[in-house]
Design a protein around this motif. Structure first.
Motif, PDB file in Angstrom:
ATOM      1  N   GLY A 227       3.013   5.698   2.389  1.00 26.45           N
ATOM      2  CA  GLY A 227       1.804   6.458   2.691  1.00 26.45           C
ATOM      3  C   GLY A 227       1.105   6.969   1.446  1.00 26.45           C
ATOM      4  O   GLY A 227      -0.095   6.770   1.274  1.00 26.45           O
ATOM      5  N   ASN A 228       1.840   7.608   0.524  1.00 23.22           N
ATOM      6  CA  ASN A 228       1.133   8.153  -0.632  1.00 23.22           C
ATOM      7  C   ASN A 228       0.689   7.058  -1.604  1.00 23.22           C
ATOM      8  O   ASN A 228      -0.276   7.224  -2.333  1.00 23.22           O
ATOM      9  CB  ASN A 228       1.893   9.315  -1.298  1.00 23.22           C
ATOM     10  N   MET A 229       1.375   5.886  -1.589  1.00 25.53           N
ATOM     11  CA  MET A 229       0.883   4.756  -2.394  1.00 25.53           C
ATOM     12  C   MET A 229      -0.489   4.315  -1.892  1.00 25.53           C
ATOM     13  O   MET A 229      -1.392   4.043  -2.670  1.00 25.53           O
ATOM     14  CB  MET A 229       1.840   3.570  -2.299  1.00 25.53           C
ATOM     15  N   LEU A 230      -0.617   4.250  -0.552  1.00 28.22           N
ATOM     16  CA  LEU A 230      -1.896   3.824   0.027  1.00 28.22           C
ATOM     17  C   LEU A 230      -3.012   4.783  -0.359  1.00 28.22           C
ATOM     18  O   LEU A 230      -4.123   4.355  -0.672  1.00 28.22           O
ATOM     19  CB  LEU A 230      -1.789   3.781   1.546  1.00 28.22           C
ATOM     20  N   SER A 231      -2.719   6.075  -0.343  1.00 29.26           N
ATOM     21  CA  SER A 231      -3.791   7.016  -0.637  1.00 29.26           C
ATOM     22  C   SER A 231      -4.173   6.933  -2.118  1.00 29.26           C
ATOM     23  O   SER A 231      -5.339   7.089  -2.464  1.00 29.26           O
ATOM     24  CB  SER A 231      -3.413   8.426  -0.187  1.00 29.26           C
ATOM     25  N   ASP A 232      -3.188   6.647  -3.009  1.00 33.75           N
ATOM     26  CA  ASP A 232      -3.526   6.426  -4.425  1.00 33.75           C
ATOM     27  C   ASP A 232      -4.366   5.166  -4.576  1.00 33.75           C
ATOM     28  O   ASP A 232      -5.316   5.111  -5.353  1.00 33.75           O
ATOM     29  CB  ASP A 232      -2.250   6.246  -5.263  1.00 33.75           C
ATOM     30  N   ALA A 233      -3.971   4.120  -3.821  1.00 37.41           N
ATOM     31  CA  ALA A 233      -4.581   2.802  -4.006  1.00 37.41           C
ATOM     32  C   ALA A 233      -6.027   2.771  -3.558  1.00 37.41           C
ATOM     33  O   ALA A 233      -6.820   1.962  -4.032  1.00 37.41           O
ATOM     34  CB  ALA A 233      -3.787   1.761  -3.236  1.00 37.41           C
ATOM     35  N   GLN A 234      -6.373   3.682  -2.632  1.00 37.23           N
ATOM     36  CA  GLN A 234      -7.691   3.623  -2.014  1.00 37.23           C
ATOM     37  C   GLN A 234      -8.829   3.724  -3.021  1.00 37.23           C
ATOM     38  O   GLN A 234      -9.866   3.097  -2.853  1.00 37.23           O
ATOM     39  CB  GLN A 234      -7.798   4.763  -1.009  1.00 37.23           C
ATOM     40  N   GLY A 235      -8.600   4.463  -4.100  1.00 32.59           N
ATOM     41  CA  GLY A 235      -9.647   4.622  -5.099  1.00 32.59           C
ATOM     42  C   GLY A 235      -9.899   3.364  -5.923  1.00 32.59           C
ATOM     43  O   GLY A 235     -10.878   3.285  -6.655  1.00 32.59           O
ATOM     44  N   TYR A 236      -8.977   2.398  -5.833  1.00 32.27           N
ATOM     45  CA  TYR A 236      -9.090   1.215  -6.694  1.00 32.27           C
ATOM     46  C   TYR A 236      -9.306  -0.060  -5.898  1.00 32.27           C
ATOM     47  O   TYR A 236      -8.960  -1.149  -6.340  1.00 32.27           O
ATOM     48  CB  TYR A 236      -7.845   1.071  -7.578  1.00 32.27           C
ATOM     49  N   LEU A 237      -9.886   0.090  -4.674  1.00 34.28           N
ATOM     50  CA  LEU A 237     -10.082  -1.083  -3.813  1.00 34.28           C
ATOM     51  C   LEU A 237     -10.897  -2.169  -4.506  1.00 34.28           C
ATOM     52  O   LEU A 237     -10.637  -3.350  -4.345  1.00 34.28           O
ATOM     53  CB  LEU A 237     -10.800  -0.667  -2.525  1.00 34.28           C
ATOM     54  N   GLN A 238     -11.895  -1.732  -5.281  1.00 39.71           N
ATOM     55  CA  GLN A 238     -12.784  -2.691  -5.922  1.00 39.71           C
ATOM     56  C   GLN A 238     -12.057  -3.478  -7.014  1.00 39.71           C
ATOM     57  O   GLN A 238     -12.167  -4.695  -7.084  1.00 39.71           O
ATOM     58  CB  GLN A 238     -13.958  -1.942  -6.540  1.00 39.71           C
ATOM     59  N   THR A 239     -11.302  -2.746  -7.862  1.00 41.80           N
ATOM     60  CA  THR A 239     -10.665  -3.406  -9.004  1.00 41.80           C
ATOM     61  C   THR A 239      -9.338  -4.039  -8.658  1.00 41.80           C
ATOM     62  O   THR A 239      -8.986  -5.085  -9.199  1.00 41.80           O
ATOM     63  CB  THR A 239     -10.437  -2.397 -10.150  1.00 41.80           C
ATOM     64  N   ALA A 244      -3.580  -1.733  -2.570  1.00 45.18           N
ATOM     65  CA  ALA A 244      -3.587  -1.166  -1.217  1.00 45.18           C
ATOM     66  C   ALA A 244      -2.920  -2.102  -0.218  1.00 45.18           C
ATOM     67  O   ALA A 244      -2.252  -1.653   0.713  1.00 45.18           O
ATOM     68  CB  ALA A 244      -5.019  -0.876  -0.776  1.00 45.18           C
ATOM     69  N   LEU A 245      -3.117  -3.401  -0.421  1.00 47.53           N
ATOM     70  CA  LEU A 245      -2.581  -4.366   0.544  1.00 47.53           C
ATOM     71  C   LEU A 245      -1.060  -4.314   0.627  1.00 47.53           C
ATOM     72  O   LEU A 245      -0.485  -4.376   1.710  1.00 47.53           O
ATOM     73  CB  LEU A 245      -3.012  -5.791   0.174  1.00 47.53           C
ATOM     74  N   ALA A 246      -0.394  -4.192  -0.536  1.00 42.74           N
ATOM     75  CA  ALA A 246       1.064  -4.280  -0.551  1.00 42.74           C
ATOM     76  C   ALA A 246       1.741  -3.208   0.312  1.00 42.74           C
ATOM     77  O   ALA A 246       2.471  -3.545   1.244  1.00 42.74           O
ATOM     78  CB  ALA A 246       1.573  -4.257  -1.986  1.00 42.74           C
ATOM     79  N   PRO A 247       1.479  -1.910   0.059  1.00 40.26           N
ATOM     80  CA  PRO A 247       2.151  -0.914   0.913  1.00 40.26           C
ATOM     81  C   PRO A 247       1.683  -0.968   2.366  1.00 40.26           C
ATOM     82  O   PRO A 247       2.477  -0.765   3.281  1.00 40.26           O
ATOM     83  CB  PRO A 247       1.782   0.426   0.272  1.00 40.26           C
ATOM     84  N   GLY A 248       0.396  -1.298   2.572  1.00 43.06           N
ATOM     85  CA  GLY A 248      -0.133  -1.365   3.932  1.00 43.06           C
ATOM     86  C   GLY A 248       0.546  -2.451   4.733  1.00 43.06           C
ATOM     87  O   GLY A 248       1.002  -2.227   5.865  1.00 43.06           O
ATOM     88  N   LEU A 249       0.635  -3.643   4.142  1.00 43.15           N
ATOM     89  CA  LEU A 249       1.282  -4.747   4.849  1.00 43.15           C
ATOM     90  C   LEU A 249       2.766  -4.457   5.060  1.00 43.15           C
ATOM     91  O   LEU A 249       3.349  -4.871   6.053  1.00 43.15           O
ATOM     92  CB  LEU A 249       1.094  -6.061   4.083  1.00 43.15           C
TER      93      LEU A 249
END
Lengths: 270, 319
Positions: A227-239, A244-249
């Motif tokens: 969960g907290n990885m996803l929230s960190d990853a959200q800011g870097y969706l563009q780059t 985000a995909l890894a922890p989400g999947l």
């Protein structure tokens, strides 16, 4: 039983077993070994795309995402297991007492579970967390409280069904003690139903845990959790969309695995 | 009518209990609120003054009555954290006022999406004779139900925002600025809340229709020469929709829960986000009100669904 039914049942069970098996094994392994350190940062390797060196790439601090996903799966599965252990124990204890004896206690417990069941579980967990404060133990405690009512209901209805069964009546006539009837005679007979609800409970617990950690009130950084990885990853969706995909999947993998597995067990019981 | 009266009394009792629970839960909080507002360096006199001001020296029952009395008069109390100006704390009502429409619209839009998409999907699914379509829909809905809403929100942001550039992630348009722009932004969070629920509802409707298709009245209707269409929509769908209405009512509480999380994903300034930040800031007057607000809304919806159900199916009241 016709051949195609057997085949179908095996499909659910094997698929579920393979998916949950890999997740749980990787998660347990992560407590002893990960390919890279889960916390070591590397300025030169920020946002590396997935490759053989870093299977899922690296994050904004140059940490290996695959290792962190492994650790996160371990944390999520462990927390969910403890949540289910806590709520299922409460459920067996209170469910057995209320289902077998009925009476005032039953009336009170049922009204409370009615009230709790009607509300969004995340809202209740939020209330408990805000009263107790954040942190890993409080997360387990709050989710344990929130998930207990559904176990109480399931166990209670099973005890209600079995308390007047012939073999229980006979045991009573033979003078078997109440505790023994409750936990030695009846309990083993409700286990098939119980295991399915444990599986569903694990599922919900993983979703709830990662949701709370995503909101920043569950597992706190720098500890890795899906969960907290996803929230960190959200800011870097563009780059770095892979971040985000890894922890989400990984969450989807575990949840899908558990639901296939529980479906398999349910069909096994039929 | 007698039933309605009985239900109304239960409704009021429940609301009263919820308010008491919401208030009492925050009376057992460890740690001194006064210290956390003023910091550890405040003088004992200042602390005592604030304690008196916040009514902490009164017994809990008095404080509850005072609180509820305020609520009934429209006074929701004041925030511990936010200030209006130098010496006045922010009233909770002002804090919530412009955030409430955002959440309400989000929930309404999600509900509309769920109904508009899941009902035709469920009917088509039940009608499909092809094994491939059946299996494919089975896999798709099963997967959609396994995706947590916040990850779905991130996927929607990525697909529609980053790749297709249909909206700018994080660039929320206020409803005061442009209402169409507001709805245009809101459609994506609403979709993130709706997708898993659409999968659930479609599955549910399909199973419900398949059960009804095996019923005796269907054979009778076919036998007396009703057209396929009439049997399907006039008879089967009507009966199959009954349990779906209950199901939709139950989903409402999950839509509310979903919006708390989704507001965070899309940066929507709704009450869900305010709730999370107030919990982190330990701003209890705001948390109390929000919890009370959300639970009351859920209770009211359950109440309305119950009434609606009796209107659609009069057989229930006869039982």
């Amino acid at each position: 039983m016709p051949a195609h039914v057997t085949k179908k049942r095996n499909k659910y069970l094997t698929a579920g077993l393979i998916m949950t098996g890999t997740a749980v094994l990787l998660g347990i392994l992560a407590f002893f070994w990960t390919p890279w350190s889960t916390t070591a940062m590397s300025a030169s390797e920020r946002f590396a795309a997935p490759s053989f060196r870093h299977l899922f790439g690296t994050d904004n601090f140059g940490r290996d995402i695959f290792s962190r996903v492994m650790k996160g799966m371990g944390t999520s599965v462990m927390i969910s297991a403890l949540v289910v252990l806590l709520s299922a124990s409460v459920g067996i204890f209170l469910g057995a007492l209320t289902g077998y004896f009925g009476g005032v206690l039953d009336e009170i417990v049922m009204r409370v579970t009615d009230a709790v069941n009607g509300f969004p579980s995340i809202l209740l967990a939020l209330v408990v967390i805000s009263v107790l404060g954040t942190g890993r133990q409080n997360l387990i405690l709050s989710l344990g409280i929130v998930f207990s009512p559904s176990y109480i209901r399931i166990v209670r209805s099973e005890y209600l069904r079995l308390r007047d069964a012939d073999y229980i009546k006979r045991a009573r006539l033979m003078g078997v003690g109440k505790g023994r009837i409750l936990f030695v005679h009846i309990l083993p007979n409700i286990l098939p139903v119980f295991w399915v609800s444990v599986m569903i409970g694990l599922n919900n617990a993983i979703l709830a845990e990662s949701g709370m950690s995503y909101l920043g009130i569950g597992v706190q950084p720098p500890d890795a959790s899906l969960g907290n990885m996803l929230s960190d990853a959200q800011g870097y969706l563009q780059t770095a969309p892979w971040y985000a995909l890894a922890p989400g999947l990984a969450i989807v993998w575990i949840v899908l695995g558990f639901s296939l597995f529980s479906e398999g067990i349910r069909r096994l019981g039929e | 009518m007698a039933y309605l009266g009985k239900k109304l009394i239960t409704l009021i009792m429940t609301l009263f209990l919820v308010s008491a629970a919401a208030f009492l839960a925050f009376q057992i909080i460890p740690g001194d609120v006064v210290t956390s507002i003023l910091g550890t360096e405040a003088t004992p006199e200042r602390e005592e003054q604030l304690r008196e001001e916040l009514g902490f020296n009164d017994p809990p029952v008095m404080r509850y009555l005072h609180w509820v009395g305020g609520l009934l008069r429209g006074d929701l109390g004041t925030s511990y954290r936010y200030s209006k100006n130098m010496n006045e704390r922010m009233p909770v009502s002002e804090l919530i006022g412009d955030k409430l429409p955002v959440t309400l619209w989000l929930a309404a839009l999600s509900t509309v999406l769920i109904i508009v998409i899941s009902l035709p999907l469920g009917v088509l699914w039940a009608k499909s004779r092809s094994h491939a379509v059946d299996a494919a829909l089975g896999v798709v809905t099963q997967t959609a139900m396994a995706v947590p809403s916040f990850f779905l929100g991130i996927l929607v942001t990525y697909c529609f925002g980053v790749v297709l550039k249909l909206f700018t992630p994080g660039k929320y348009v206020s409803y005061r600025q442009s209402f169409s722009g507001f709805l245009g932004y809101l459609i994506f969070p609403a979709l993130s809340i709706a997708i898993p629920k659409i999968a659930m509802t479609a599955r549910f409707l399909r199973n419900s229709m398949l059960t009804e298709l095996g019923a005796d009245y269907v054979r009778t209707a076919c036998g007396k020469g009703c057209s396929q269409r009439r049997v399907m929509y006039g008879h089967v769908l009507r009966n199959a929709l009954m349990p779906v209405v209950t199901f939709l009512g139950m989903i409402i509480s999950e839509i509310v829960a979903g919006s708390i999380v989704i507001e965070q994903v899309f940066g929507l300034p709704g009450i869900g986000r305010l709730l999370i930040s107030s919990i982190s800031n330990r701003d209890f007057p705001v948390v109390e009100i929000l919890i009370l607000y959300i639970t009351s809304a859920v209770i009211l919806v359950y109440f309305l669904v119950d009434i609606l159900y009796r209107v659609i199916d009069p057989r229930i009241s006869e039982k």
